[in-house]
Design a protein around this motif. Sequence first.
Motif, PDB file in Angstrom:
ATOM      1  N   LYS A  23       0.802  -1.126   0.158  1.00 33.04           N
ATOM      2  CA  LYS A  23       0.118  -0.007   0.087  1.00 33.04           C
ATOM      3  C   LYS A  23       0.915   1.348   0.005  1.00 33.04           C
ATOM      4  N   GLN A  24       2.191   1.296   0.804  1.00 33.38           N
ATOM      5  CA  GLN A  24       2.594   2.325   0.846  1.00 33.38           C
ATOM      6  C   GLN A  24       3.677   2.599  -0.586  1.00 33.38           C
ATOM      7  N   SER A  25       3.760   1.395  -1.022  1.00 37.91           N
ATOM      8  CA  SER A  25       4.612   1.650  -2.193  1.00 37.91           C
ATOM      9  C   SER A  25       3.795   1.935  -3.456  1.00 37.91           C
ATOM     10  N   LEU A  26       2.692   2.301  -3.419  1.00 35.15           N
ATOM     11  CA  LEU A  26       1.719   2.512  -4.754  1.00 35.15           C
ATOM     12  C   LEU A  26       2.174   3.668  -5.534  1.00 35.15           C
ATOM     13  N   ALA A  27       2.717   4.884  -4.680  1.00 34.56           N
ATOM     14  CA  ALA A  27       3.170   5.968  -5.294  1.00 34.56           C
ATOM     15  C   ALA A  27       4.458   5.676  -6.086  1.00 34.56           C
ATOM     16  N   LYS A  28       5.212   4.856  -5.623  1.00 39.41           N
ATOM     17  CA  LYS A  28       6.773   4.539  -6.257  1.00 39.41           C
ATOM     18  C   LYS A  28       6.365   3.639  -7.250  1.00 39.41           C
ATOM     19  N   LYS A  29       5.321   2.985  -7.274  1.00 38.57           N
ATOM     20  CA  LYS A  29       5.176   1.955  -8.418  1.00 38.57           C
ATOM     21  C   LYS A  29       4.530   2.757  -9.624  1.00 38.57           C
ATOM     22  N   GLU A  30       3.287   3.818  -9.197  1.00 42.24           N
ATOM     23  CA  GLU A  30       3.110   4.593 -10.420  1.00 42.24           C
ATOM     24  C   GLU A  30       4.116   5.234 -11.118  1.00 42.24           C
ATOM     25  N   TRP A  31       5.151   5.971 -10.224  1.00 48.45           N
ATOM     26  CA  TRP A  31       6.137   6.506 -10.730  1.00 48.45           C
ATOM     27  C   TRP A  31       7.114   5.745 -11.634  1.00 48.45           C
ATOM     28  N   LEU A  32       7.257   4.454 -11.056  1.00 45.29           N
ATOM     29  CA  LEU A  32       8.088   3.521 -12.118  1.00 45.29           C
ATOM     30  C   LEU A  32       7.326   3.231 -13.814  1.00 45.29           C
ATOM     31  N   LYS A  33       6.139   3.149 -13.443  1.00 48.30           N
ATOM     32  CA  LYS A  33       5.319   2.861 -14.514  1.00 48.30           C
ATOM     33  C   LYS A  33       5.345   3.933 -15.788  1.00 48.30           C
ATOM     34  N   GLN A  34       5.417   4.955 -15.097  1.00 48.79           N
ATOM     35  CA  GLN A  34       5.495   6.143 -16.055  1.00 48.79           C
ATOM     36  C   GLN A  34       6.975   6.492 -16.853  1.00 48.79           C
ATOM     37  N   ARG A  35       7.976   5.572 -16.239  1.00 48.43           N
ATOM     38  CA  ARG A  35       9.339   5.950 -16.576  1.00 48.43           C
ATOM     39  C   ARG A  35       9.943   4.799 -17.625  1.00 48.43           C
ATOM     40  N   PHE A  36       8.989   3.628 -17.659  1.00 49.59           N
ATOM     41  CA  PHE A  36       9.522   2.369 -18.280  1.00 49.59           C
ATOM     42  C   PHE A  36       9.605   2.656 -19.811  1.00 49.59           C
ATOM     43  N   ASP A  37       8.668   3.693 -20.122  1.00 51.50           N
ATOM     44  CA  ASP A  37       8.771   3.804 -21.645  1.00 51.50           C
ATOM     45  C   ASP A  37       9.987   4.879 -21.901  1.00 51.50           C
ATOM     46  N   GLU A  38      10.544   5.371 -20.979  1.00 52.83           N
ATOM     47  CA  GLU A  38      11.773   6.328 -20.912  1.00 52.83           C
ATOM     48  C   GLU A  38      12.924   5.721 -20.841  1.00 52.83           C
ATOM     49  N   GLY A  39      12.947   4.264 -20.824  1.00 55.30           N
ATOM     50  CA  GLY A  39      14.113   3.440 -20.611  1.00 55.30           C
ATOM     51  C   GLY A  39      14.585   3.183 -19.227  1.00 55.30           C
ATOM     52  N   LEU A  40      13.777   3.281 -18.264  1.00 56.14           N
ATOM     53  CA  LEU A  40      14.108   2.799 -16.878  1.00 56.14           C
ATOM     54  C   LEU A  40      14.198   1.294 -16.907  1.00 56.14           C
ATOM     55  N   VAL A  41      15.127   0.896 -16.233  1.00 55.61           N
ATOM     56  CA  VAL A  41      15.264  -0.358 -15.952  1.00 55.61           C
ATOM     57  C   VAL A  41      15.311  -0.661 -14.348  1.00 55.61           C
ATOM     58  N   PHE A  42      14.600  -1.624 -13.763  1.00 55.76           N
ATOM     59  CA  PHE A  42      14.655  -2.129 -12.433  1.00 55.76           C
ATOM     60  C   PHE A  42      14.845  -3.709 -12.331  1.00 55.76           C
TER      61      PHE A  42
END
Length: 246
Positions: A23-42
């Motif tokens: 639940k507390q990681s939701l904001a981080k997960k949403e942030w990551l989702k928006q970055r994947f198309d920009e080339g972010l790798v996790f």
Amino acid sequence: MEYIRITKENIDKEHICCAMSDKQSLAKKEWLKQRFDEGLVFYRSVERGKCFIEYIPAENAWVPIEADGWLYIDCLWVSGSMKGHGYSNDLLSECIRDAKTQGRKGLCILSAEGRKREFLGDPKFLAHQGFVSADVSDCGINLMALPLMPDAELPKFKSCAKHPKMDEDGFVLYYTDQCPFTAYWVPKVQETAQAHNIPLKVVHITDKETARNLPAPVTTYALFRDGKFVMQGIQSDKKFLKLAAE
């Protein structure tokens, strides 16, 4: 150790390593989702724990640096029972392999000059891996780089990050959703400041362009006091009260 890559397809059902509930990681997960198309790798360890690396093309990084053609490491974190097994080397090696595949000039990451600070890379580990100091902010935060091409021009801070300062009195806090701890602690600090009549202005950074022009070398969490950069370490309500009393 086996590793898994977090993607848009699996992120909703996978944990993201930071010691926070889903639940507390939701904001981080949403942030990551928006970055994947920009080339972010996790990448993270298959085994549950704090063992992961997060990186992105530097031109898309949410930090005020000039590093086109480089990969920027948002976070390389191995801690607790995961430490001492070579997992940091594994994760960094994967990042280096990817950078070479992409034809990148090298890797860069924020550290602290001479010592380890919260949420920044370990300068001793990085130096051992071949990273060099590319630029240093007035507040002692170091932009370290690992060149992968001969004669590659090293990355550097933008002027706003090289000389962090602002004109407002009292406390000013900038933060993003890149770290799930901000979503948890920032509201608590706001409540504490209000309850004790401590001047605090909070600015939630929600876009890359603003982050890349922030008057601080760190954008995940940047706390100022009377115009001077104080720290990048996320404050609990008790730590903030202690700081305000100094």
